[in-house]
Write an enzyme that holds these catalytic residues in place. Sequence first.
Site, PDB file in Angstrom:
ATOM      1  N   LYS A 109     -29.842  33.619  -0.796  1.00  0.00           N
ATOM      2  CA  LYS A 109     -31.143  34.008  -1.343  1.00  0.00           C
ATOM      3  C   LYS A 109     -31.681  32.847  -2.150  1.00  0.00           C
ATOM      4  O   LYS A 109     -30.924  32.016  -2.641  1.00  0.00           O
ATOM      5  CB  LYS A 109     -31.003  35.237  -2.252  1.00  0.00           C
ATOM      6  N   ASP A 149     -39.672  37.333   0.597  1.00  0.00           N
ATOM      7  CA  ASP A 149     -39.224  38.407  -0.295  1.00  0.00           C
ATOM      8  C   ASP A 149     -40.400  38.683  -1.234  1.00  0.00           C
ATOM      9  O   ASP A 149     -41.546  38.415  -0.861  1.00  0.00           O
ATOM     10  CB  ASP A 149     -37.935  37.990  -1.033  1.00  0.00           C
TER      11      ASP A 149
HETATM   12  P1  NAD Z   1     -44.080  42.672  -2.098  1.00  0.00           P
HETATM   13  O1  NAD Z   1     -44.342  41.563  -3.045  1.00  0.00           O
HETATM   14  O2  NAD Z   1     -44.844  42.730  -0.837  1.00  0.00           O
HETATM   15  O3  NAD Z   1     -44.317  44.078  -2.848  1.00  0.00           O
HETATM   16  C1  NAD Z   1     -43.776  44.400  -4.077  1.00  0.00           C
HETATM   17  C2  NAD Z   1     -44.553  45.607  -4.613  1.00  0.00           C
HETATM   18  O4  NAD Z   1     -43.961  46.042  -5.826  1.00  0.00           O
HETATM   19  C3  NAD Z   1     -46.010  45.320  -4.940  1.00  0.00           C
HETATM   20  O5  NAD Z   1     -46.819  46.430  -4.565  1.00  0.00           O
HETATM   21  C4  NAD Z   1     -46.024  45.208  -6.467  1.00  0.00           C
HETATM   22  O6  NAD Z   1     -47.281  45.585  -7.009  1.00  0.00           O
HETATM   23  C5  NAD Z   1     -44.954  46.196  -6.822  1.00  0.00           C
HETATM   24  N1  NAD Z   1     -44.366  45.933  -8.116  1.00  0.00           N
HETATM   25  C6  NAD Z   1     -44.085  44.733  -8.708  1.00  0.00           C
HETATM   26  N2  NAD Z   1     -43.560  44.939  -9.919  1.00  0.00           N
HETATM   27  C7  NAD Z   1     -43.490  46.278 -10.089  1.00  0.00           C
HETATM   28  C8  NAD Z   1     -43.034  47.103 -11.130  1.00  0.00           C
HETATM   29  N3  NAD Z   1     -42.538  46.593 -12.257  1.00  0.00           N
HETATM   30  N4  NAD Z   1     -43.108  48.449 -10.944  1.00  0.00           N
HETATM   31  C9  NAD Z   1     -43.598  48.962  -9.806  1.00  0.00           C
HETATM   32  N5  NAD Z   1     -44.057  48.235  -8.798  1.00  0.00           N
HETATM   33  C10 NAD Z   1     -43.996  46.903  -8.943  1.00  0.00           C
HETATM   34  O7  NAD Z   1     -42.510  42.654  -1.863  1.00  0.00           O
HETATM   35  P2  NAD Z   1     -41.686  43.322  -0.680  1.00  0.00           P
HETATM   36  O8  NAD Z   1     -41.408  42.276   0.322  1.00  0.00           O
HETATM   37  O9  NAD Z   1     -42.331  44.586  -0.283  1.00  0.00           O
HETATM   38  O10 NAD Z   1     -40.305  43.618  -1.415  1.00  0.00           O
HETATM   39  C11 NAD Z   1     -40.089  44.796  -2.196  1.00  0.00           C
HETATM   40  C12 NAD Z   1     -38.598  45.046  -2.322  1.00  0.00           C
HETATM   41  O11 NAD Z   1     -38.045  45.176  -1.021  1.00  0.00           O
HETATM   42  C13 NAD Z   1     -37.794  43.950  -3.013  1.00  0.00           C
HETATM   43  O12 NAD Z   1     -36.710  44.539  -3.719  1.00  0.00           O
HETATM   44  C14 NAD Z   1     -37.250  43.146  -1.844  1.00  0.00           C
HETATM   45  O13 NAD Z   1     -36.095  42.402  -2.181  1.00  0.00           O
HETATM   46  C15 NAD Z   1     -36.962  44.260  -0.878  1.00  0.00           C
HETATM   47  N6  NAD Z   1     -36.861  43.854   0.536  1.00  0.00           N
HETATM   48  C16 NAD Z   1     -37.885  43.241   1.160  1.00  0.00           C
HETATM   49  C17 NAD Z   1     -37.759  42.907   2.511  1.00  0.00           C
HETATM   50  C18 NAD Z   1     -38.888  42.308   3.296  1.00  0.00           C
HETATM   51  O14 NAD Z   1     -38.740  42.177   4.518  1.00  0.00           O
HETATM   52  N7  NAD Z   1     -40.006  41.962   2.691  1.00  0.00           N
HETATM   53  C19 NAD Z   1     -36.571  43.173   3.179  1.00  0.00           C
HETATM   54  C20 NAD Z   1     -35.537  43.809   2.506  1.00  0.00           C
HETATM   55  C21 NAD Z   1     -35.708  44.153   1.175  1.00  0.00           C
END
Ligand code: NAD
Length: 420
Positions: A109, A149
């Site tokens: 990561k 991410d």
């Molecule tokens: P992203 O940046 O697209 O979305 C994150 C969302 O969380 C946004 O809507 C933001 O407004 C919200 N957010 C930020 N801080 C917050 C808080 N304190 N309280 C509530 N909401 C909050 O990111 P993503 O890619 O959707 O990733 C979200 C999670 O999923 C992370 O934990 C990431 O590691 C995990 N993840 C992502 C992927 C991927 O393919 N993108 C894959 C596996 C896991």
Amino acid sequence: MSKPKETLNPFEIARTQIDRAGKKLNLDAGMLEILKNPRRELTVHFPVKMDDGTVKVFTGYRVQYNDAVGPFKGGIRYHWNVSLDEVRALSCWMTWKCAVMGIPYGGAKGGVICNPKEMSKDELEHMTRRYASEISIIIGPEKDIPAPDVYTDGQTMAWIMDTISMAKGFAVPGVVTGKPLAIGGSLGRDEATSRGLMYAVREAAKKMKLTLKGATVAVQGFGNVGMHFARLMHDEQGSKIVAVTDSKGGIFSEKGVDPKEVLAFKEKTGSVVGFPGTKPVSNEEVLELEVDILAPCALEGVLTSENAPRVKAKIIGEGANGPTTPEADDIFHKRGIVLMPDILANGGGVTVSYFEWVQNLSEFFWTKSEVDQKLEGVMVGAFNRVWDMREAKKVDTRQAAYMVAINRVVEAYKWRGIFP
Ligand code: NAD
């Protein structure tokens, strides 16, 4: 909300999870030590010229946790709270995620401490290119393949791909996944994490005899993962999306909302907050709503011993990485709440990243339905391995997923041996 008594340090949590599964598997102390430590950590401090002519020094990391099974793989996060321990934890979880999904990768990561919301597109491009150049000494299609991410996306990956390609003198699409289609991205990658999460929740619902049509869903974090998950549950399963939140707050509607309309609203206003016909709900309240399915899809450490007793969902699908502490896991298990753990539930993203990399290396591209079909096969296979372990060993679903994953990595060590 009062403070939980347990640690919220994500790497300490990751190590506790390994200890718990290791104990059930009777792992020897040496192997446990290997699994609890990252193989390689790179910290970089690098200057970026900002729009106003000043120079700012940023700090970034790339942690390569374990590559017993195959090349390192894992996303890059841009966030003001990025720390070495957070990146270590995320790289550790990537190791188990790839292992539980049965794809031939290890875990890594990356992260940069920054506030992307306050940076211009030019500043983000310069920071990304310089960070890519700094970590270029350890990444590559055969070594370590980053992906998006939190607060990074296809554009970020395109800049990294271009930076590495410029240094090589030819296009290297396989160096990152989650790229735009025009430069070697895969159909279905943008929604893959959420589609996988939907399959995991669907399989859990089948076991619990819960009908998804009309089932109520609450989503914390309406970003890439949360938004597509809400949309897929609404459009493909007929579920009712009663609450969604983002970093600015959230919305609740007993009747349910159409996530596509909420997305259009968020694109115009910058947040889901204020979507017509809804009541406000906070990021704490959304976790405790009376719903069938709760999907934390934002950041880690939100479900703790403090709020776990008040969670009312029947199924928790972890879109986010590390949203639940081990103490909260125990409470959910005792209360009969079925939790689909991150390393299984959100493994659809890295699975389609793997498909993208395979398509890049073979220079042969698949249709969207081929991608979705293959993803479903991998998700259902992983779900069944975990569920069988849960039933056989009478453990919670997270421990079962860790036991499946750790067995696979330990087997790789058995064949490879300890060098020299
Ligand atoms: P992203 O940046 O697209 O979305 C994150 C969302 O969380 C946004 O809507 C933001 O407004 C919200 N957010 C930020 N801080 C917050 C808080 N304190 N309280 C509530 N909401 C909050 O990111 P993503 O890619 O959707 O990733 C979200 C999670 O999923 C992370 O934990 C990431 O590691 C995990 N993840 C992502 C992927 C991927 O393919 N993108 C894959 C596996 C896991």
